[in-house]
Design an enzyme around this catalytic site. Sequence first.
Site, PDB file in Angstrom:
ATOM      1  N   GLY A 107       0.835  -1.199   0.000  1.00  0.00           N
ATOM      2  CA  GLY A 107       0.000   0.000   0.000  1.00  0.00           C
ATOM      3  C   GLY A 107       0.870   1.250   0.000  1.00  0.00           C
ATOM      4  CD  GLU A 136      25.118  -7.003 -20.178  1.00  0.00           C
ATOM      5  OE1 GLU A 136      25.070  -8.146 -20.640  1.00  0.00           O
ATOM      6  OE2 GLU A 136      25.911  -6.633 -19.299  1.00  0.00           O
TER       7      GLU A 136
HETATM    8  C1  LIG Z   1      22.676   2.120 -16.523  1.00  0.00           C
HETATM    9  C2  LIG Z   1      23.177   1.715 -17.856  1.00  0.00           C
HETATM   10  C3  LIG Z   1      24.328   0.944 -17.951  1.00  0.00           C
HETATM   11  C4  LIG Z   1      24.827   0.583 -19.206  1.00  0.00           C
HETATM   12  N1  LIG Z   1      26.030  -0.076 -19.288  1.00  0.00           N
HETATM   13  C5  LIG Z   1      26.617  -0.239 -20.506  1.00  0.00           C
HETATM   14  C6  LIG Z   1      27.955  -0.723 -20.605  1.00  0.00           C
HETATM   15  O1  LIG Z   1      28.611  -1.036 -19.600  1.00  0.00           O
HETATM   16  N2  LIG Z   1      28.512  -0.829 -21.835  1.00  0.00           N
HETATM   17  C7  LIG Z   1      27.845  -0.488 -22.978  1.00  0.00           C
HETATM   18  O2  LIG Z   1      28.414  -0.597 -24.055  1.00  0.00           O
HETATM   19  N3  LIG Z   1      26.551  -0.030 -22.919  1.00  0.00           N
HETATM   20  C8  LIG Z   1      25.943   0.118 -21.713  1.00  0.00           C
HETATM   21  N4  LIG Z   1      24.661   0.619 -21.621  1.00  0.00           N
HETATM   22  C9  LIG Z   1      23.948   0.948 -22.847  1.00  0.00           C
HETATM   23  C10 LIG Z   1      22.730   0.079 -23.108  1.00  0.00           C
HETATM   24  O3  LIG Z   1      23.104  -1.218 -23.481  1.00  0.00           O
HETATM   25  C11 LIG Z   1      21.858   0.796 -24.168  1.00  0.00           C
HETATM   26  O4  LIG Z   1      21.278   1.901 -23.510  1.00  0.00           O
HETATM   27  C12 LIG Z   1      20.816  -0.085 -24.775  1.00  0.00           C
HETATM   28  O5  LIG Z   1      21.395  -1.084 -25.583  1.00  0.00           O
HETATM   29  C13 LIG Z   1      19.791   0.698 -25.622  1.00  0.00           C
HETATM   30  O6  LIG Z   1      20.401   1.609 -26.475  1.00  0.00           O
HETATM   31  P1  LIG Z   1      19.881   3.135 -26.496  1.00  0.00           P
HETATM   32  O7  LIG Z   1      19.864   3.596 -25.088  1.00  0.00           O
HETATM   33  O8  LIG Z   1      20.701   3.891 -27.455  1.00  0.00           O
HETATM   34  O9  LIG Z   1      18.378   3.039 -26.990  1.00  0.00           O
HETATM   35  P2  LIG Z   1      17.868   3.032 -28.522  1.00  0.00           P
HETATM   36  O10 LIG Z   1      18.649   2.028 -29.290  1.00  0.00           O
HETATM   37  O11 LIG Z   1      17.824   4.411 -29.034  1.00  0.00           O
HETATM   38  O12 LIG Z   1      16.380   2.493 -28.336  1.00  0.00           O
HETATM   39  C14 LIG Z   1      15.283   3.341 -28.011  1.00  0.00           C
HETATM   40  C15 LIG Z   1      14.010   2.515 -28.125  1.00  0.00           C
HETATM   41  O13 LIG Z   1      13.843   2.057 -29.473  1.00  0.00           O
HETATM   42  C16 LIG Z   1      13.701   0.654 -29.487  1.00  0.00           C
HETATM   43  N5  LIG Z   1      14.307   0.091 -30.692  1.00  0.00           N
HETATM   44  C17 LIG Z   1      15.502   0.397 -31.250  1.00  0.00           C
HETATM   45  N6  LIG Z   1      15.720  -0.357 -32.326  1.00  0.00           N
HETATM   46  C18 LIG Z   1      14.661  -1.178 -32.467  1.00  0.00           C
HETATM   47  C19 LIG Z   1      14.289  -2.192 -33.380  1.00  0.00           C
HETATM   48  N7  LIG Z   1      15.097  -2.552 -34.382  1.00  0.00           N
HETATM   49  N8  LIG Z   1      13.100  -2.818 -33.201  1.00  0.00           N
HETATM   50  C20 LIG Z   1      12.288  -2.494 -32.171  1.00  0.00           C
HETATM   51  N9  LIG Z   1      12.578  -1.537 -31.270  1.00  0.00           N
HETATM   52  C21 LIG Z   1      13.750  -0.889 -31.405  1.00  0.00           C
HETATM   53  C22 LIG Z   1      14.436   0.180 -28.239  1.00  0.00           C
HETATM   54  O14 LIG Z   1      14.016  -1.130 -27.856  1.00  0.00           O
HETATM   55  C23 LIG Z   1      14.040   1.251 -27.253  1.00  0.00           C
HETATM   56  O15 LIG Z   1      12.769   0.983 -26.733  1.00  0.00           O
HETATM   57  C24 LIG Z   1      24.129   0.960 -20.367  1.00  0.00           C
HETATM   58  C25 LIG Z   1      22.957   1.719 -20.267  1.00  0.00           C
HETATM   59  C26 LIG Z   1      22.496   2.115 -19.043  1.00  0.00           C
HETATM   60  C27 LIG Z   1      21.290   3.013 -18.970  1.00  0.00           C
END
Ligand SMILES: Cc1cc2nc3c(=O)[nH]c(=O)nc-3n(C[C@H](O)[C@H](O)[C@H](O)COP(=O)(O)OP(=O)(O)OC[C@H]3O[C@@H](n4cnc5c(N)ncnc54)[C@H](O)[C@@H]3O)c2cc1C
Length: 385
Positions: free
Chosen positions: A342, A366
């Site tokens: 709650g 990831e």
């Molecule tokens: C706290 C944190 C720790 C992290 N640690 C690491 C790390 O140690 N090393 C590293 O390299 N990265 C790291 N990342 C990065 C993380 O892996 C990315 O943020 C993630 O892969 C998504 O990429 P983006 O944020 O650019 O989102 P975007 O790729 O811009 O995606 C935005 C939205 O669009 C959707 N989307 C994109 N393409 C498609 C598609 N083809 N079909 C359907 N939907 C789609 C996505 O699912 C999402 O909902 C970290 C991120 C955070 C926030």
Amino acid sequence: MYLELSEEQKLIQSTARDFAKAELEPIAAKLDQSDDRSPMLANLNKLAELGFMGLNVSSEYGGSEAGVISFSVAMTEIARACASTAVTVSVNNMVAEVIQAIGSAEQKQAYIPKICSGEFAAGSFALTETGAGSDPAGMTSTAFDDGDSWVLNGSKIFITSAPYAGVFVVWAVTDKAAAKGKGISCFLVEAGTPGLIVGKEEKKMGQHASATNEVIFSDCRIPKSAIMGKPNDGFRVAVAELAGGRIGIGSLGLGIGLAAMDAATRYAADRSQFGQKITGFQAVQWMIADGYTELEAARLLLMQAAFRKETGRSFAKEASMAKMFATEAANKACYKSIQMLGGYGYTQDFPVERYARDARITTIYEGTNEIQRLIIAREILKNFA
Ligand SMILES: Cc1cc2nc3c(=O)[nH]c(=O)nc-3n(C[C@H](O)[C@H](O)[C@H](O)COP(=O)(O)OP(=O)(O)OC[C@H]3O[C@@H](n4cnc5c(N)ncnc54)[C@H](O)[C@@H]3O)c2cc1C
């Protein structure tokens, strides 16, 4: 078929659980609210001493050689207490594993023992860029061959553990003319290398004790020997390693979800309204039944993915299924837990709001769960082509 952990796996699980209860849980709420990461870094060192930084790494390099199932159960136990510590341990294991998988003999000897022993507080996995998240093959960071060295330029975003990492696994374009994803190579860059700059730290919703920073490469010169694996073959390596990392993140999600359900069930068993314990109401019983059932299904998916990886079978589809299902089950469990408490669930007097904030990122990093669905569908559709 008999689903039971081996004696060694049970020992690793209980060691992780005992350590998490004694050392991680008591400080997790404080770490969430504080800028001082020194207690977490101290715990990382103790976890290294216990062998948790190279669970699936050969003892030749200081690893525990305990396998992927042990890695999964350990991650779950650590995350039950502190998700920030768990993600750091998960990424450290992934970095050690990628070096083990494709590093030269010298690279393995030089870096893996330092990660496993805690000499390096952490390793970082530097793939994502501002314009290349879900689509990492679209990266623009470059490395050019300058005779006796490589020179890196570009920047990475969201890099876990960057301020305290001893070594960075970095991907950069080495052949601009190659087809997308075919001209990327993988490098090892030591912390402190001139031109490697740890930039702005993100202010996040949760997992506050885990640092997430920009990493900039500005004419960063590294030795010729710092390339890992074959030139221009790095993207394939990143994809393969991320599949293993997903078992870690799914296991981490499971741990947070279980912590939330345990906290909420304990609370509900004690809370009375309308003159009776709220656990007497079917609505509350259903939340308990649904939450634990989904988490148990997540656990089984994770065990299957871990077993397949450990025994050398293909596991990319199973790892994506497990990551997707476990992290969504974890988020649902956290929100159910808040509901079961709650109004108290919405306050910082109880840990469930922290669990919900910590769980939220697990469906994103990831590989977002949308990307997991693409991988799963692609693998299934291969059988229908
Ligand atoms: C706290 C944190 C720790 C992290 N640690 C690491 C790390 O140690 N090393 C590293 O390299 N990265 C790291 N990342 C990065 C993380 O892996 C990315 O943020 C993630 O892969 C998504 O990429 P983006 O944020 O650019 O989102 P975007 O790729 O811009 O995606 C935005 C939205 O669009 C959707 N989307 C994109 N393409 C498609 C598609 N083809 N079909 C359907 N939907 C789609 C996505 O699912 C999402 O909902 C970290 C991120 C955070 C926030």
